[in-house]
Design a protein around this motif. Sequence first.
Motif, PDB file in Angstrom:
ATOM      1  N   LEU A  99      65.667  23.963 101.578  1.00  0.00           N
ATOM      2  CA  LEU A  99      64.390  24.035 102.128  1.00  0.00           C
ATOM      3  C   LEU A  99      63.797  22.684 102.271  1.00  0.00           C
ATOM      4  O   LEU A  99      63.418  22.160 103.534  1.00  0.00           O
ATOM      5  CB  LEU A  99      63.406  24.993 101.594  1.00  0.00           C
ATOM      6  N   MET A 100      63.736  21.659 101.139  1.00  0.00           N
ATOM      7  CA  MET A 100      62.938  20.622 101.059  1.00  0.00           C
ATOM      8  C   MET A 100      63.753  19.334 100.928  1.00  0.00           C
ATOM      9  O   MET A 100      63.084  18.153 101.012  1.00  0.00           O
ATOM     10  CB  MET A 100      62.066  20.799  99.840  1.00  0.00           C
ATOM     11  N   GLY A 101      65.158  19.410 100.439  1.00  0.00           N
ATOM     12  CA  GLY A 101      65.745  18.142 100.550  1.00  0.00           C
ATOM     13  C   GLY A 101      66.092  17.322 101.491  1.00  0.00           C
ATOM     14  O   GLY A 101      66.241  17.956 102.815  1.00  0.00           O
ATOM     15  N   THR A 102      66.290  16.277 101.570  1.00  0.00           N
ATOM     16  CA  THR A 102      66.952  15.411 102.714  1.00  0.00           C
ATOM     17  C   THR A 102      68.255  15.101 102.740  1.00  0.00           C
ATOM     18  O   THR A 102      68.693  14.367 103.784  1.00  0.00           O
ATOM     19  CB  THR A 102      65.918  14.001 102.899  1.00  0.00           C
ATOM     20  N   SER A 103      68.664  14.992 101.599  1.00  0.00           N
ATOM     21  CA  SER A 103      70.284  15.007 101.224  1.00  0.00           C
ATOM     22  C   SER A 103      71.209  15.900 101.852  1.00  0.00           C
ATOM     23  O   SER A 103      70.793  16.994 101.550  1.00  0.00           O
ATOM     24  CB  SER A 103      70.510  14.257 100.127  1.00  0.00           C
ATOM     25  N   ARG A 104      72.186  15.640 102.470  1.00  0.00           N
ATOM     26  CA  ARG A 104      73.233  16.632 102.813  1.00  0.00           C
ATOM     27  C   ARG A 104      73.858  17.163 102.031  1.00  0.00           C
ATOM     28  O   ARG A 104      74.811  18.067 102.044  1.00  0.00           O
ATOM     29  CB  ARG A 104      73.891  16.186 104.050  1.00  0.00           C
ATOM     30  N   HIS A 105      74.306  16.281 101.014  1.00  0.00           N
ATOM     31  CA  HIS A 105      75.554  16.424 100.155  1.00  0.00           C
ATOM     32  C   HIS A 105      75.032  16.889  98.793  1.00  0.00           C
ATOM     33  O   HIS A 105      76.006  17.570  98.018  1.00  0.00           O
ATOM     34  CB  HIS A 105      76.496  15.296 100.335  1.00  0.00           C
ATOM     35  N   VAL A 106      74.084  16.196  98.195  1.00  0.00           N
ATOM     36  CA  VAL A 106      74.084  16.365  96.734  1.00  0.00           C
ATOM     37  C   VAL A 106      73.887  17.828  96.323  1.00  0.00           C
ATOM     38  O   VAL A 106      73.397  18.754  96.913  1.00  0.00           O
ATOM     39  CB  VAL A 106      72.836  15.617  96.335  1.00  0.00           C
ATOM     40  N   SER A 107      74.307  18.178  95.052  1.00  0.00           N
ATOM     41  CA  SER A 107      74.180  19.384  94.549  1.00  0.00           C
ATOM     42  C   SER A 107      73.053  19.524  93.363  1.00  0.00           C
ATOM     43  O   SER A 107      73.270  18.889  92.517  1.00  0.00           O
ATOM     44  CB  SER A 107      75.677  20.140  93.887  1.00  0.00           C
ATOM     45  N   VAL A 108      72.155  20.237  93.613  1.00  0.00           N
ATOM     46  CA  VAL A 108      71.077  20.315  92.801  1.00  0.00           C
ATOM     47  C   VAL A 108      71.015  21.406  91.847  1.00  0.00           C
ATOM     48  O   VAL A 108      71.395  22.551  92.512  1.00  0.00           O
ATOM     49  CB  VAL A 108      69.610  20.140  93.490  1.00  0.00           C
ATOM     50  N   GLY A 109      70.912  21.365  90.702  1.00  0.00           N
ATOM     51  CA  GLY A 109      71.061  22.718  89.837  1.00  0.00           C
ATOM     52  C   GLY A 109      70.943  22.414  88.319  1.00  0.00           C
ATOM     53  O   GLY A 109      70.592  21.195  87.833  1.00  0.00           O
ATOM     54  N   ILE A 110      71.669  22.977  87.679  1.00  0.00           N
ATOM     55  CA  ILE A 110      71.870  22.813  86.281  1.00  0.00           C
ATOM     56  C   ILE A 110      72.718  21.600  85.745  1.00  0.00           C
ATOM     57  O   ILE A 110      73.654  21.395  86.400  1.00  0.00           O
ATOM     58  CB  ILE A 110      72.225  24.240  85.484  1.00  0.00           C
ATOM     59  N   PHE A 111      72.133  20.868  84.958  1.00  0.00           N
ATOM     60  CA  PHE A 111      72.605  19.571  84.657  1.00  0.00           C
ATOM     61  C   PHE A 111      72.772  19.422  83.106  1.00  0.00           C
ATOM     62  O   PHE A 111      71.810  19.471  82.365  1.00  0.00           O
ATOM     63  CB  PHE A 111      71.944  18.386  85.404  1.00  0.00           C
ATOM     64  N   SER A 112      73.898  18.997  82.553  1.00  0.00           N
ATOM     65  CA  SER A 112      74.205  18.947  81.199  1.00  0.00           C
ATOM     66  C   SER A 112      73.064  18.300  80.503  1.00  0.00           C
ATOM     67  O   SER A 112      72.436  18.390  79.463  1.00  0.00           O
ATOM     68  CB  SER A 112      75.193  18.520  80.675  1.00  0.00           C
ATOM     69  N   LEU A 113      72.722  16.898  80.902  1.00  0.00           N
ATOM     70  CA  LEU A 113      71.868  15.936  80.268  1.00  0.00           C
ATOM     71  C   LEU A 113      70.400  16.534  80.269  1.00  0.00           C
ATOM     72  O   LEU A 113      69.438  16.551  79.427  1.00  0.00           O
ATOM     73  CB  LEU A 113      71.833  14.666  81.043  1.00  0.00           C
ATOM     74  N   ILE A 114      69.963  17.273  81.431  1.00  0.00           N
ATOM     75  CA  ILE A 114      68.576  17.764  81.465  1.00  0.00           C
ATOM     76  C   ILE A 114      68.608  18.988  80.459  1.00  0.00           C
ATOM     77  O   ILE A 114      67.661  19.047  79.839  1.00  0.00           O
ATOM     78  CB  ILE A 114      68.423  18.066  82.833  1.00  0.00           C
ATOM     79  N   SER A 115      69.714  19.734  80.497  1.00  0.00           N
ATOM     80  CA  SER A 115      69.652  20.905  79.605  1.00  0.00           C
ATOM     81  C   SER A 115      69.453  20.409  78.209  1.00  0.00           C
ATOM     82  O   SER A 115      68.929  21.151  77.421  1.00  0.00           O
ATOM     83  CB  SER A 115      71.064  21.748  79.754  1.00  0.00           C
ATOM     84  N   LEU A 116      70.077  19.148  77.824  1.00  0.00           N
ATOM     85  CA  LEU A 116      70.105  18.851  76.396  1.00  0.00           C
ATOM     86  C   LEU A 116      68.562  18.608  76.133  1.00  0.00           C
ATOM     87  O   LEU A 116      68.148  18.875  75.083  1.00  0.00           O
ATOM     88  CB  LEU A 116      71.018  17.525  76.074  1.00  0.00           C
ATOM     89  N   MET A 117      67.936  17.896  77.010  1.00  0.00           N
ATOM     90  CA  MET A 117      66.696  17.294  76.863  1.00  0.00           C
ATOM     91  C   MET A 117      65.703  18.777  76.645  1.00  0.00           C
ATOM     92  O   MET A 117      64.859  18.604  75.592  1.00  0.00           O
ATOM     93  CB  MET A 117      66.121  16.252  77.895  1.00  0.00           C
ATOM     94  N   VAL A 118      66.042  19.597  77.436  1.00  0.00           N
ATOM     95  CA  VAL A 118      65.221  20.821  77.441  1.00  0.00           C
ATOM     96  C   VAL A 118      65.353  21.439  76.106  1.00  0.00           C
ATOM     97  O   VAL A 118      64.455  21.914  75.077  1.00  0.00           O
ATOM     98  CB  VAL A 118      65.378  21.775  78.559  1.00  0.00           C
ATOM     99  N   GLY A 119      66.659  21.516  75.611  1.00  0.00           N
ATOM    100  CA  GLY A 119      66.864  22.239  74.317  1.00  0.00           C
ATOM    101  C   GLY A 119      66.460  21.353  73.161  1.00  0.00           C
ATOM    102  O   GLY A 119      66.292  22.259  72.294  1.00  0.00           O
ATOM    103  N   GLN A 120      66.322  20.040  73.211  1.00  0.00           N
ATOM    104  CA  GLN A 120      65.814  19.593  72.105  1.00  0.00           C
ATOM    105  C   GLN A 120      64.243  19.927  71.807  1.00  0.00           C
ATOM    106  O   GLN A 120      63.919  19.964  70.883  1.00  0.00           O
ATOM    107  CB  GLN A 120      66.008  17.888  72.338  1.00  0.00           C
ATOM    108  N   VAL A 121      63.632  19.977  73.121  1.00  0.00           N
ATOM    109  CA  VAL A 121      62.109  20.326  72.903  1.00  0.00           C
ATOM    110  C   VAL A 121      62.006  21.906  72.528  1.00  0.00           C
ATOM    111  O   VAL A 121      61.109  22.180  71.652  1.00  0.00           O
ATOM    112  CB  VAL A 121      61.479  20.103  74.186  1.00  0.00           C
ATOM    113  N   VAL A 122      62.982  22.609  72.975  1.00  0.00           N
ATOM    114  CA  VAL A 122      62.753  24.164  72.630  1.00  0.00           C
ATOM    115  C   VAL A 122      63.186  24.341  71.103  1.00  0.00           C
ATOM    116  O   VAL A 122      62.408  25.103  70.535  1.00  0.00           O
ATOM    117  CB  VAL A 122      63.546  24.887  73.546  1.00  0.00           C
TER     118      VAL A 122
END
Length: 688
Positions: A99-122
């Motif tokens: 609905l909101m993105g301007t890129s036609r191609h990028v895949s937004v979703g779960i990402f290992s690096l972001i998951s790691l940063m969340v996991g460290q705080v959790v």
Amino acid sequence: LMERRTHVKINRKEVMLAKLKKSCSCTPQKLKNFVMDFFPVLRWLPKYRCKEYIWGDVMSGLVIGIILVPQAIAYSLLAGLKPIYSLYTSFFANIIYFLMGTSRHVSVGIFSLISLMVGQVVDRELLLAGFDLNDDATPALGDGSLQNDSLSNTTAFNLTIAGINAECGKECYAIGIATALTFVAGVYQVLMGIFRLGFVSMYLSESVLDGFATGASLTILTAQVKYLIGIKIPRSQGHGMLVITWINIFRNISQANLCDVITSAICIVVLVTAKELGDRYKHKLKFPLPTELVVIVVATLVSHYGKLNEVYASSVSGAIPTGFIPPKVPEFNLMLRVAVDALPLAIVSFVFTVSLSEMFAKKYAYTIRANQEMFAVGFCNIIPSFFHSFATSAALAKTLVKTSTGCQTQVSGVISAMVVLLVLLFLAPLFYSLQKCVLACIIIVSLRGALRKFRDVPARYHMNKMDTLVWVVTMSASALVSTEIGLLVGIVFSMLCIIVRTQRPRTALLGQIQDTSFYEDDLEYENLSTVPKVKIFRFEAPLYYANRNYFLKSLYRLTNLDPNLEAARRKKYEKREKQHLKKGIHRTANGLGIGETTLSLVPKQIDFQALVVDCSSISFLDTTGVNTLKEILKDYKSLNISVLLACCNPSVIDSLKRGGYFGRDFGCMQEMLFYSIHNAVLFAKDQK
């Protein structure tokens, strides 16, 4: 003679008031444009070429959906959460970015690096709350519980921390931390979009990002080793987690589960082989092989019918409920606890998304709006946080798969979300017997791209030694200290490298290229002719307070003349001469008293009468820089040496004028400032 244009002074107050009035006005057309800009899908979806685009979008959407399911389940290990929450994250992120993105191609979703940063705080917050990180079978209780949870091995706490409900289990508290962190990160990203702070991403250079990703990949790899070999060790927290984890692994290596070791070895061999074959023959394959899904299906069937959990005590994923949990507002008090942790998470998520969007927009010849991307990724975090999801970002690997399978628009993201929804509603319980070591193998194999950066170090070093040093420092800090500290260290160190480069830049004396009006560094090029009676000095950096001393030292060293020392020497010589004249001491032909005047007091024979400063590389001057040029002008003038400036840009000329370098009426400006080195040299030669 070149004359400067006279610029009309702009009344900034009036301009700002006009802009404010324009932005505050509300008309139907303006409201329509605002809505269309905020939801770009309203612009491009009505123009969607169904016959041309639909096949590619459906194929890429199905392939990404098939890849997303095993990756979402696997990355839940990194985030320290149950697999269902990873599936929620993948579903909502794709819908909102559509609905909101301007890129036609990028895949937004779960990402290992972001998951790691969340996991460290959790993990940190779970420890502070008194939970056992190794209690894998702890279900949630109370308001955040899942309908199909088993209540065996329940660890319930009467918590008063951060205003959580009285009865809340480990899983309930963990997802509460994750959603609060995600919500705050999304708010930061939206605020950055409102205040147009996208320039923050400029301070994350390619070397910093690569080093950060590689260091984080080593941390991810280390965290998965215990699942690979089936040992139970405490989850390390804080600084030095990587080293402590490896020490614990080697201490407990004798407790390795043989079933998990064999399973891991087989899965890694299959996954790596399939990936290598896919890379080698990708031009012949219409879409990539769904190896992860095949491995998960086969491993689940083997684990279920072979009863690996009951017979060999192999750790499995456990129950994954179907359906959606009722939405819940993230806890405000928890937001206060994780507000600082959310800032690097927001910046990293935004930077990866925007950089990937720009890269693929350039490749496929269209434009994106970086500010809108900030809003899109911000709301991809804010809205899903109410639905038990955690932080998201664009991922390079999945984006490459999308483009290679014919993706044309973000309709493919909706197709991927439908695949995830199918798993959420019907297929999730089928993964009960899936071994955690299989998920760890999928995570580790997905790190191939980041870990391959080590092979690029020699080429990187050959290209730029300073950037390689930034990469090594960022990677080491991210791996050995922590990911957040590593990112901060990388940014600070890269800035220090820039400062050092400007503090000690290249300096050179220039010689003339024979039979031309051009001049170059006489240490770098051969067959340059020196200009008699003229020294041409080049300083390849801005001249400001931090490199003033280096500028003067380099100038004196290369010209072999320090005007201050020479002036002092001449004064002493003149004083000694006056003393000799009073005493009537016999002089030699050279004017020296026999045996009395030391050689150090003899005035130096100066071999040039003009100094030309090549200012082409001096981008700006501060007050110290202007005063430095005024100082050398005065010092050399006392030795009858003229100082000429060449190739100054307009901002440097304005700084010199404001600093009084050319005098009050600028009358001598034409004799002190030249638009080329050659003009300055010709003027110097004509001087008596």
